[in-house]
Design an enzyme around this catalytic site. Sequence first.
Site, PDB file in Angstrom:
ATOM      1  N   SER A 200       0.911  -1.091   0.071  1.00 45.66           N
ATOM      2  CA  SER A 200       0.013   0.053  -0.003  1.00 45.66           C
ATOM      3  C   SER A 200       0.894   1.154  -0.010  1.00 45.66           C
ATOM      4  O   SER A 200       2.195   1.302   0.474  1.00 45.66           O
ATOM      5  CB  SER A 200      -0.689   0.004   1.143  1.00 45.66           C
ATOM      6  N   TYR A 213      -1.781  -0.805  10.494  1.00 41.74           N
ATOM      7  CA  TYR A 213      -1.587  -1.615   9.132  1.00 41.74           C
ATOM      8  C   TYR A 213      -0.777  -1.015   8.187  1.00 41.74           C
ATOM      9  O   TYR A 213       0.088  -1.757   7.255  1.00 41.74           O
ATOM     10  CB  TYR A 213      -2.830  -0.797   8.591  1.00 41.74           C
TER      11      TYR A 213
HETATM   12  P1  NAD Z   1     -11.361  -6.206   0.287  1.00 41.28           P
HETATM   13  O1  NAD Z   1     -11.967  -5.904   1.391  1.00 41.28           O
HETATM   14  O2  NAD Z   1     -12.107  -6.238  -1.165  1.00 41.28           O
HETATM   15  O3  NAD Z   1     -10.437  -7.336   0.156  1.00 41.28           O
HETATM   16  C1  NAD Z   1      -9.539  -7.631   1.345  1.00 41.28           C
HETATM   17  C2  NAD Z   1      -9.946  -9.292   1.725  1.00 41.28           C
HETATM   18  O4  NAD Z   1      -8.994  -9.935   2.407  1.00 41.28           O
HETATM   19  C3  NAD Z   1     -11.221  -9.507   2.056  1.00 41.28           C
HETATM   20  O5  NAD Z   1     -12.267  -9.678   1.063  1.00 41.28           O
HETATM   21  C4  NAD Z   1     -11.138 -10.771   2.872  1.00 41.28           C
HETATM   22  O6  NAD Z   1     -11.490 -12.064   2.247  1.00 41.28           O
HETATM   23  C5  NAD Z   1      -9.487 -10.726   3.389  1.00 41.28           C
HETATM   24  N1  NAD Z   1      -9.262 -10.927   4.435  1.00 41.28           N
HETATM   25  C6  NAD Z   1      -8.877 -10.179   5.382  1.00 41.28           C
HETATM   26  N2  NAD Z   1      -8.441 -10.439   6.564  1.00 41.28           N
HETATM   27  C7  NAD Z   1      -8.663 -12.007   6.391  1.00 41.28           C
HETATM   28  C8  NAD Z   1      -8.275 -12.939   7.115  1.00 41.28           C
HETATM   29  N3  NAD Z   1      -7.655 -12.655   8.608  1.00 41.28           N
HETATM   30  N4  NAD Z   1      -8.195 -14.353   6.693  1.00 41.28           N
HETATM   31  C9  NAD Z   1      -8.809 -14.309   5.452  1.00 41.28           C
HETATM   32  N5  NAD Z   1      -8.892 -13.353   4.472  1.00 41.28           N
HETATM   33  C10 NAD Z   1      -9.046 -12.293   5.311  1.00 41.28           C
HETATM   34  O7  NAD Z   1     -10.305  -4.838  -0.085  1.00 41.28           O
HETATM   35  P2  NAD Z   1      -9.202  -4.454  -1.105  1.00 41.28           P
HETATM   36  O8  NAD Z   1      -8.995  -3.088  -0.896  1.00 41.28           O
HETATM   37  O9  NAD Z   1      -9.434  -5.221  -2.361  1.00 41.28           O
HETATM   38  O10 NAD Z   1      -7.987  -5.241  -0.302  1.00 41.28           O
HETATM   39  C11 NAD Z   1      -6.996  -6.083  -1.073  1.00 41.28           C
HETATM   40  C12 NAD Z   1      -5.536  -5.627  -0.622  1.00 41.28           C
HETATM   41  O11 NAD Z   1      -5.333  -4.454  -1.169  1.00 41.28           O
HETATM   42  C13 NAD Z   1      -5.211  -5.429   0.906  1.00 41.28           C
HETATM   43  O12 NAD Z   1      -4.092  -6.272   1.172  1.00 41.28           O
HETATM   44  C14 NAD Z   1      -5.280  -4.053   1.258  1.00 41.28           C
HETATM   45  O13 NAD Z   1      -4.392  -3.918   2.239  1.00 41.28           O
HETATM   46  C15 NAD Z   1      -4.522  -3.576  -0.085  1.00 41.28           C
HETATM   47  N6  NAD Z   1      -5.014  -2.222  -0.293  1.00 41.28           N
HETATM   48  C16 NAD Z   1      -6.076  -1.759  -0.357  1.00 41.28           C
HETATM   49  C17 NAD Z   1      -6.176  -0.419  -0.702  1.00 41.28           C
HETATM   50  C18 NAD Z   1      -7.617   0.133  -0.948  1.00 41.28           C
HETATM   51  O14 NAD Z   1      -7.642   1.390  -0.952  1.00 41.28           O
HETATM   52  N7  NAD Z   1      -8.866  -0.377  -1.142  1.00 41.28           N
HETATM   53  C19 NAD Z   1      -5.230   0.465  -0.617  1.00 41.28           C
HETATM   54  C20 NAD Z   1      -3.788   0.087  -0.484  1.00 41.28           C
HETATM   55  C21 NAD Z   1      -3.928  -1.455  -0.305  1.00 41.28           C
END
Ligand code: NAD
Length: 307
Positions: A200, A213
Amino acid sequence: MALENQVIGHSDVPFGAQDPRTQYPKARFEPQTQDYPGWTDAMQPRPDHGESSYIGHHRMTGFRTLITGADSGIGKAVAIAYAREGADVAFTYLPEEEQDAVNTVQLIEDAGSRALALPGDLQDESFCREVIAQTVTEFGGLNVLVNNAGFQMTTSHGIEDLTSEQFDRTFKSNVYALFWLVKGALPHLKPGAAIINTSSIQGYHPSDSLIDYAATKAAIINMTFSLAESLGPRGIRVNAVAPGPIWTPLQPPTQPREKIEHFGEDTPLGRAGQPAELASTFVLLATAESSYMSGSVIGVTGGKHLA
Ligand code: NAD
Ligand code: MG
Protein backbone atom coordinates in the site's frame (compact mmCIF):
# COMPACT_ATOMS: atom_id res chain seq x y z
CA MET A 1 -26.04 0.78 -11.89
CA ALA A 2 -22.60 -0.80 -12.14
CA LEU A 3 -19.83 1.74 -12.64
CA GLU A 4 -18.49 0.13 -15.79
CA ASN A 5 -21.78 0.83 -17.56
CA GLN A 6 -21.13 4.52 -17.16
CA VAL A 7 -17.62 4.27 -18.51
CA ILE A 8 -17.53 2.48 -21.80
CA GLY A 9 -18.63 3.92 -25.10
CA HIS A 10 -19.51 7.45 -24.02
CA SER A 11 -16.40 9.15 -25.28
CA ASP A 12 -15.18 10.32 -28.68
CA VAL A 13 -11.60 9.12 -27.97
CA PRO A 14 -10.59 5.49 -28.56
CA PHE A 15 -11.02 3.05 -25.66
CA GLY A 16 -7.61 2.91 -24.02
CA ALA A 17 -6.90 6.61 -24.48
CA GLN A 18 -9.48 8.05 -22.10
CA ASP A 19 -8.85 11.01 -19.83
CA PRO A 20 -7.90 9.25 -16.56
CA ARG A 21 -9.45 12.05 -14.50
CA THR A 22 -12.92 11.40 -15.88
CA GLN A 23 -12.67 7.72 -16.79
CA TYR A 24 -14.71 7.04 -13.68
CA PRO A 25 -17.22 9.37 -11.99
CA LYS A 26 -15.49 11.93 -9.84
CA ALA A 27 -18.48 12.96 -7.73
CA ARG A 28 -18.23 12.61 -3.96
CA PHE A 29 -19.14 9.26 -2.47
CA GLU A 30 -22.23 9.10 -0.30
CA PRO A 31 -21.13 8.90 3.35
CA GLN A 32 -21.65 5.21 4.08
CA THR A 33 -20.64 2.53 6.50
CA GLN A 34 -20.92 -1.26 6.73
CA ASP A 35 -20.10 -3.93 9.26
CA TYR A 36 -16.66 -5.56 8.81
CA PRO A 37 -15.56 -7.16 6.46
CA GLY A 38 -17.85 -5.36 3.98
CA TRP A 39 -19.79 -6.62 0.98
CA THR A 40 -19.73 -5.53 -2.65
CA ASP A 41 -23.48 -5.19 -3.21
CA ALA A 42 -23.86 -2.82 -0.26
CA MET A 43 -21.42 -0.32 -1.76
CA GLN A 44 -22.77 2.80 -3.37
CA PRO A 45 -21.71 2.92 -6.19
CA ARG A 46 -20.79 -0.70 -6.82
CA PRO A 47 -17.05 -1.03 -7.59
CA ASP A 48 -15.91 -1.93 -11.09
CA HIS A 49 -13.91 -5.17 -11.19
CA GLY A 50 -13.69 -5.24 -14.98
CA GLU A 51 -16.75 -7.48 -15.33
CA SER A 52 -17.74 -5.88 -18.63
CA SER A 53 -14.41 -4.38 -19.70
CA TYR A 54 -11.51 -6.81 -19.11
CA ILE A 55 -10.56 -8.62 -22.32
CA GLY A 56 -8.15 -11.57 -22.02
CA HIS A 57 -5.45 -12.34 -24.57
CA HIS A 58 -4.47 -15.92 -23.63
CA ARG A 59 -1.50 -14.62 -21.65
CA MET A 60 -1.97 -17.14 -18.80
CA THR A 61 -3.26 -20.25 -20.54
CA GLY A 62 -2.49 -23.28 -18.37
CA PHE A 63 -1.44 -21.19 -15.35
CA ARG A 64 -2.51 -22.42 -11.90
CA THR A 65 -3.02 -19.47 -9.58
CA LEU A 66 -3.95 -18.78 -5.96
CA ILE A 67 -5.20 -15.36 -4.85
CA THR A 68 -6.01 -14.57 -1.22
CA GLY A 69 -9.07 -12.39 -0.58
CA ALA A 70 -10.51 -12.54 -4.10
CA ASP A 71 -14.17 -12.50 -3.10
CA SER A 72 -14.15 -8.72 -3.46
CA GLY A 73 -12.14 -5.64 -4.36
CA ILE A 74 -8.70 -5.82 -5.95
CA GLY A 75 -8.48 -9.61 -5.60
CA LYS A 76 -11.78 -10.07 -7.42
CA ALA A 77 -10.57 -7.90 -10.32
CA VAL A 78 -7.36 -9.97 -10.47
CA ALA A 79 -9.38 -13.21 -10.43
CA ILE A 80 -11.50 -12.02 -13.38
CA ALA A 81 -8.39 -10.98 -15.33
CA TYR A 82 -6.47 -14.21 -14.62
CA ALA A 83 -9.47 -16.36 -15.58
CA ARG A 84 -10.01 -14.42 -18.81
CA GLU A 85 -6.29 -14.81 -19.59
CA GLY A 86 -6.84 -18.58 -19.36
CA ALA A 87 -5.67 -19.36 -15.79
CA ASP A 88 -7.33 -21.60 -13.23
CA VAL A 89 -8.00 -19.58 -10.08
CA ALA A 90 -8.13 -20.72 -6.46
CA PHE A 91 -8.98 -18.03 -3.95
CA THR A 92 -9.56 -17.54 -0.23
CA TYR A 93 -12.23 -15.52 1.54
CA LEU A 94 -13.71 -15.16 5.00
CA PRO A 95 -16.74 -17.44 5.65
CA GLU A 96 -19.03 -14.42 6.12
CA GLU A 97 -18.13 -13.27 2.59
CA GLU A 98 -19.82 -16.27 0.92
CA GLN A 99 -22.14 -14.07 -1.16
CA ASP A 100 -19.21 -12.24 -2.80
CA ALA A 101 -17.25 -15.49 -3.20
CA VAL A 102 -20.11 -17.18 -5.07
CA ASN A 103 -20.09 -14.30 -7.54
CA THR A 104 -16.30 -14.58 -8.05
CA VAL A 105 -16.64 -18.32 -8.74
CA GLN A 106 -19.33 -17.55 -11.32
CA LEU A 107 -17.12 -14.98 -13.06
CA ILE A 108 -14.13 -17.38 -13.19
CA GLU A 109 -16.28 -20.19 -14.58
CA ASP A 110 -17.96 -17.88 -17.08
CA ALA A 111 -14.46 -17.27 -18.46
CA GLY A 112 -14.08 -21.03 -19.02
CA SER A 113 -11.57 -21.56 -16.18
CA ARG A 114 -11.59 -23.73 -13.08
CA ALA A 115 -12.45 -22.03 -9.79
CA LEU A 116 -11.64 -23.24 -6.28
CA ALA A 117 -13.17 -21.25 -3.42
CA LEU A 118 -11.48 -21.69 -0.03
CA PRO A 119 -13.23 -20.16 3.02
CA GLY A 120 -11.24 -19.59 6.20
CA ASP A 121 -9.13 -17.33 8.37
CA LEU A 122 -5.55 -16.72 7.21
CA GLN A 123 -4.53 -15.88 10.79
CA ASP A 124 -4.47 -19.62 11.25
CA GLU A 125 -1.24 -21.28 10.05
CA SER A 126 -2.95 -24.61 9.44
CA PHE A 127 -5.53 -22.94 7.16
CA CYS A 128 -2.67 -21.39 5.14
CA ARG A 129 -1.12 -24.84 4.74
CA GLU A 130 -4.49 -26.33 3.79
CA VAL A 131 -5.07 -23.64 1.14
CA ILE A 132 -1.81 -24.52 -0.62
CA ALA A 133 -2.45 -28.26 -0.35
CA GLN A 134 -5.98 -28.02 -1.76
CA THR A 135 -4.90 -25.79 -4.64
CA VAL A 136 -2.08 -28.12 -5.64
CA THR A 137 -4.28 -31.21 -5.31
CA GLU A 138 -7.11 -29.69 -7.33
CA PHE A 139 -5.07 -27.98 -10.05
CA GLY A 140 -1.97 -30.22 -10.11
CA GLY A 141 0.50 -27.44 -9.31
CA LEU A 142 0.94 -23.73 -8.64
CA ASN A 143 2.51 -21.06 -10.87
CA VAL A 144 1.41 -17.80 -9.24
CA LEU A 145 0.72 -16.90 -5.61
CA VAL A 146 -0.97 -13.53 -5.03
CA ASN A 147 -0.87 -12.44 -1.39
CA ASN A 148 -3.68 -9.92 -1.51
CA ALA A 149 -5.89 -10.43 1.59
CA GLY A 150 -5.46 -7.69 4.13
CA PHE A 151 -7.00 -6.38 7.34
CA GLN A 152 -7.20 -2.68 8.22
CA MET A 153 -9.09 -0.71 10.86
CA THR A 154 -8.62 2.97 11.61
CA THR A 155 -8.07 4.18 15.15
CA SER A 156 -9.11 7.73 15.96
CA HIS A 157 -6.62 8.63 18.70
CA GLY A 158 -3.40 7.12 17.42
CA ILE A 159 -1.48 4.52 19.36
CA GLU A 160 -3.44 4.98 22.61
CA ASP A 161 -6.52 3.74 20.79
CA LEU A 162 -4.74 0.77 19.26
CA THR A 163 -5.34 -2.47 21.16
CA SER A 164 -2.99 -5.43 21.33
CA GLU A 165 -5.80 -7.55 19.85
CA GLN A 166 -6.04 -5.33 16.78
CA PHE A 167 -2.25 -5.10 16.41
CA ASP A 168 -2.08 -8.88 16.53
CA ARG A 169 -4.91 -9.33 14.04
CA THR A 170 -3.40 -6.90 11.55
CA PHE A 171 0.05 -8.50 11.67
CA LYS A 172 -1.33 -12.05 11.59
CA SER A 173 -3.59 -11.32 8.60
CA ASN A 174 -1.16 -9.21 6.59
CA VAL A 175 2.35 -10.45 7.45
CA TYR A 176 2.24 -13.87 9.13
CA ALA A 177 -0.19 -15.20 6.49
CA LEU A 178 2.17 -14.07 3.73
CA PHE A 179 5.07 -15.82 5.51
CA TRP A 180 3.08 -19.05 5.97
CA LEU A 181 1.71 -19.05 2.40
CA VAL A 182 5.09 -18.40 0.77
CA LYS A 183 6.70 -21.10 2.92
CA GLY A 184 3.93 -23.56 2.09
CA ALA A 185 3.95 -22.72 -1.62
CA LEU A 186 7.72 -22.93 -2.14
CA PRO A 187 8.01 -26.72 -2.54
CA HIS A 188 5.52 -26.41 -5.42
CA LEU A 189 6.96 -23.35 -7.16
CA LYS A 190 9.16 -24.15 -10.13
CA PRO A 191 11.43 -21.77 -12.08
CA GLY A 192 9.13 -19.30 -13.87
CA ALA A 193 6.76 -19.04 -10.91
CA ALA A 194 5.80 -15.64 -9.51
CA ILE A 195 4.82 -14.31 -6.10
CA ILE A 196 2.93 -11.01 -6.03
CA ASN A 197 2.32 -9.21 -2.74
CA THR A 198 -0.15 -6.40 -2.12
CA SER A 199 1.38 -3.58 -0.14
CA SER A 200 0.00 0.00 0.00
CA ILE A 201 1.06 3.60 -0.30
CA GLN A 202 0.70 3.40 3.51
CA GLY A 203 3.92 1.37 3.51
CA TYR A 204 5.73 4.56 2.42
CA HIS A 205 3.53 7.33 3.82
CA PRO A 206 1.88 6.02 7.01
CA SER A 207 -1.23 7.72 8.42
CA ASP A 208 -1.52 8.31 12.15
CA SER A 209 -4.89 6.52 12.10
CA LEU A 210 -3.44 3.35 10.50
CA ILE A 211 -0.28 2.74 12.56
CA ASP A 212 -0.50 -1.05 12.66
CA TYR A 213 -1.74 -1.44 9.06
CA ALA A 214 0.92 0.88 7.63
CA ALA A 215 3.65 -1.03 9.50
CA THR A 216 2.46 -4.32 7.97
CA LYS A 217 2.49 -2.76 4.51
CA ALA A 218 6.08 -1.57 5.04
CA ALA A 219 7.00 -5.07 6.22
CA ILE A 220 5.49 -6.51 3.02
CA ILE A 221 7.68 -4.23 0.90
CA ASN A 222 10.75 -5.27 2.88
CA MET A 223 9.87 -8.97 2.58
CA THR A 224 9.30 -8.52 -1.16
CA PHE A 225 12.91 -7.32 -1.44
CA SER A 226 14.40 -10.09 0.70
CA LEU A 227 12.33 -12.82 -0.94
CA ALA A 228 13.32 -11.56 -4.40
CA GLU A 229 16.96 -11.80 -3.28
CA SER A 230 16.60 -15.31 -1.93
CA LEU A 231 14.32 -16.80 -4.60
CA GLY A 232 15.85 -15.18 -7.70
CA PRO A 233 18.57 -17.86 -7.92
CA ARG A 234 15.74 -20.43 -8.03
CA GLY A 235 14.05 -18.66 -10.97
CA ILE A 236 11.14 -17.39 -8.88
CA ARG A 237 10.27 -13.70 -9.15
CA VAL A 238 8.78 -11.72 -6.25
CA ASN A 239 7.18 -8.31 -6.71
CA ALA A 240 4.64 -6.10 -4.99
CA VAL A 241 1.86 -3.74 -5.96
CA ALA A 242 1.27 -0.66 -3.80
CA PRO A 243 -2.25 0.70 -4.35
CA GLY A 244 -3.41 4.17 -3.41
CA PRO A 245 -7.08 4.80 -2.51
CA ILE A 246 -9.17 2.13 -4.25
CA TRP A 247 -12.97 1.83 -3.99
CA THR A 248 -13.42 -1.58 -2.32
CA PRO A 249 -15.36 -3.07 0.65
CA LEU A 250 -12.23 -2.58 2.76
CA GLN A 251 -13.06 1.12 3.10
CA PRO A 252 -16.66 1.70 4.36
CA PRO A 253 -16.35 -0.59 7.43
CA THR A 254 -12.92 0.68 8.45
CA GLN A 255 -12.91 4.45 7.81
CA PRO A 256 -14.98 7.27 9.35
CA ARG A 257 -18.04 8.15 7.21
CA GLU A 258 -16.79 11.68 6.50
CA LYS A 259 -13.52 10.29 5.10
CA ILE A 260 -15.46 8.03 2.73
CA GLU A 261 -17.20 11.07 1.23
CA HIS A 262 -13.89 12.53 0.07
CA PHE A 263 -12.12 9.21 -0.54
CA GLY A 264 -9.42 9.59 -3.21
CA GLU A 265 -10.05 13.29 -3.90
CA ASP A 266 -6.58 14.26 -2.70
CA THR A 267 -4.77 12.34 -5.47
CA PRO A 268 -3.36 14.21 -8.48
CA LEU A 269 -5.99 12.51 -10.67
CA GLY A 270 -8.63 13.76 -8.24
CA ARG A 271 -10.55 10.54 -7.69
CA ALA A 272 -10.41 7.09 -6.11
CA GLY A 273 -9.23 4.17 -8.23
CA GLN A 274 -11.41 1.19 -9.14
CA PRO A 275 -10.27 -2.44 -8.62
CA ALA A 276 -10.38 -2.96 -12.40
CA GLU A 277 -7.57 -0.42 -12.76
CA LEU A 278 -5.11 -2.74 -10.95
CA ALA A 279 -5.79 -6.01 -12.77
CA SER A 280 -3.38 -5.53 -15.67
CA THR A 281 -0.49 -4.82 -13.26
CA PHE A 282 -1.07 -8.19 -11.56
CA VAL A 283 -1.21 -9.88 -14.99
CA LEU A 284 2.07 -8.23 -15.99
CA LEU A 285 3.81 -9.40 -12.80
CA ALA A 286 2.46 -12.96 -13.19
CA THR A 287 3.79 -13.61 -16.67
CA ALA A 288 7.09 -13.67 -18.58
CA GLU A 289 6.19 -10.22 -19.93
CA SER A 290 7.91 -9.07 -16.73
CA SER A 291 10.67 -11.70 -16.88
CA TYR A 292 13.42 -9.33 -15.67
CA MET A 293 11.31 -7.73 -12.94
CA SER A 294 11.84 -8.99 -9.41
CA GLY A 295 12.04 -7.06 -6.17
CA SER A 296 9.96 -4.26 -7.71
CA VAL A 297 7.09 -2.36 -6.17
CA ILE A 298 4.63 -0.90 -8.64
CA GLY A 299 2.47 1.96 -7.40
CA VAL A 300 -1.12 2.27 -8.63
CA THR A 301 -1.91 5.44 -6.77
CA GLY A 302 -3.63 8.02 -8.97
CA GLY A 303 -0.40 10.02 -9.10
CA LYS A 304 0.75 9.99 -5.46
CA HIS A 305 4.44 9.19 -5.24
CA LEU A 306 5.80 6.23 -3.31
CA ALA A 307 9.34 7.34 -2.52
P1 NAD B 1 -11.33 -6.15 0.16
O1 NAD B 1 -11.97 -6.01 1.50
O2 NAD B 1 -12.23 -6.29 -0.99
O3 NAD B 1 -10.35 -7.40 0.16
C1 NAD B 1 -9.60 -7.78 1.27
C2 NAD B 1 -9.91 -9.24 1.57
O4 NAD B 1 -9.01 -9.68 2.57
C3 NAD B 1 -11.29 -9.50 2.13
O5 NAD B 1 -12.23 -9.73 1.10
C4 NAD B 1 -11.08 -10.75 2.98
O6 NAD B 1 -11.49 -11.90 2.28
C5 NAD B 1 -9.58 -10.83 3.14
N1 NAD B 1 -9.14 -10.96 4.54
C6 NAD B 1 -8.87 -10.00 5.44
N2 NAD B 1 -8.46 -10.53 6.60
C7 NAD B 1 -8.47 -11.88 6.42
C8 NAD B 1 -8.14 -12.98 7.24
N3 NAD B 1 -7.72 -12.84 8.51
N4 NAD B 1 -8.27 -14.23 6.73
C9 NAD B 1 -8.71 -14.41 5.45
N5 NAD B 1 -9.02 -13.39 4.62
C10 NAD B 1 -8.89 -12.15 5.11
O7 NAD B 1 -10.37 -4.91 0.01
P2 NAD B 1 -9.21 -4.53 -1.04
O8 NAD B 1 -9.07 -3.07 -0.92
O9 NAD B 1 -9.46 -5.14 -2.34
O10 NAD B 1 -7.94 -5.18 -0.35
C11 NAD B 1 -7.02 -5.99 -1.04
C12 NAD B 1 -5.61 -5.62 -0.63
O11 NAD B 1 -5.32 -4.31 -1.10
C13 NAD B 1 -5.37 -5.58 0.88
O12 NAD B 1 -4.12 -6.16 1.18
C14 NAD B 1 -5.33 -4.11 1.18
O13 NAD B 1 -4.55 -3.82 2.32
C15 NAD B 1 -4.70 -3.57 -0.08
N6 NAD B 1 -4.89 -2.14 -0.31
C16 NAD B 1 -6.12 -1.63 -0.51
C17 NAD B 1 -6.27 -0.27 -0.70
C18 NAD B 1 -7.61 0.37 -0.90
O14 NAD B 1 -7.69 1.61 -0.91
N7 NAD B 1 -8.68 -0.38 -1.08
C19 NAD B 1 -5.14 0.55 -0.72
C20 NAD B 1 -3.88 0.00 -0.53
C21 NAD B 1 -3.77 -1.36 -0.33
MG1 MG C 1 -14.36 -9.19 0.83
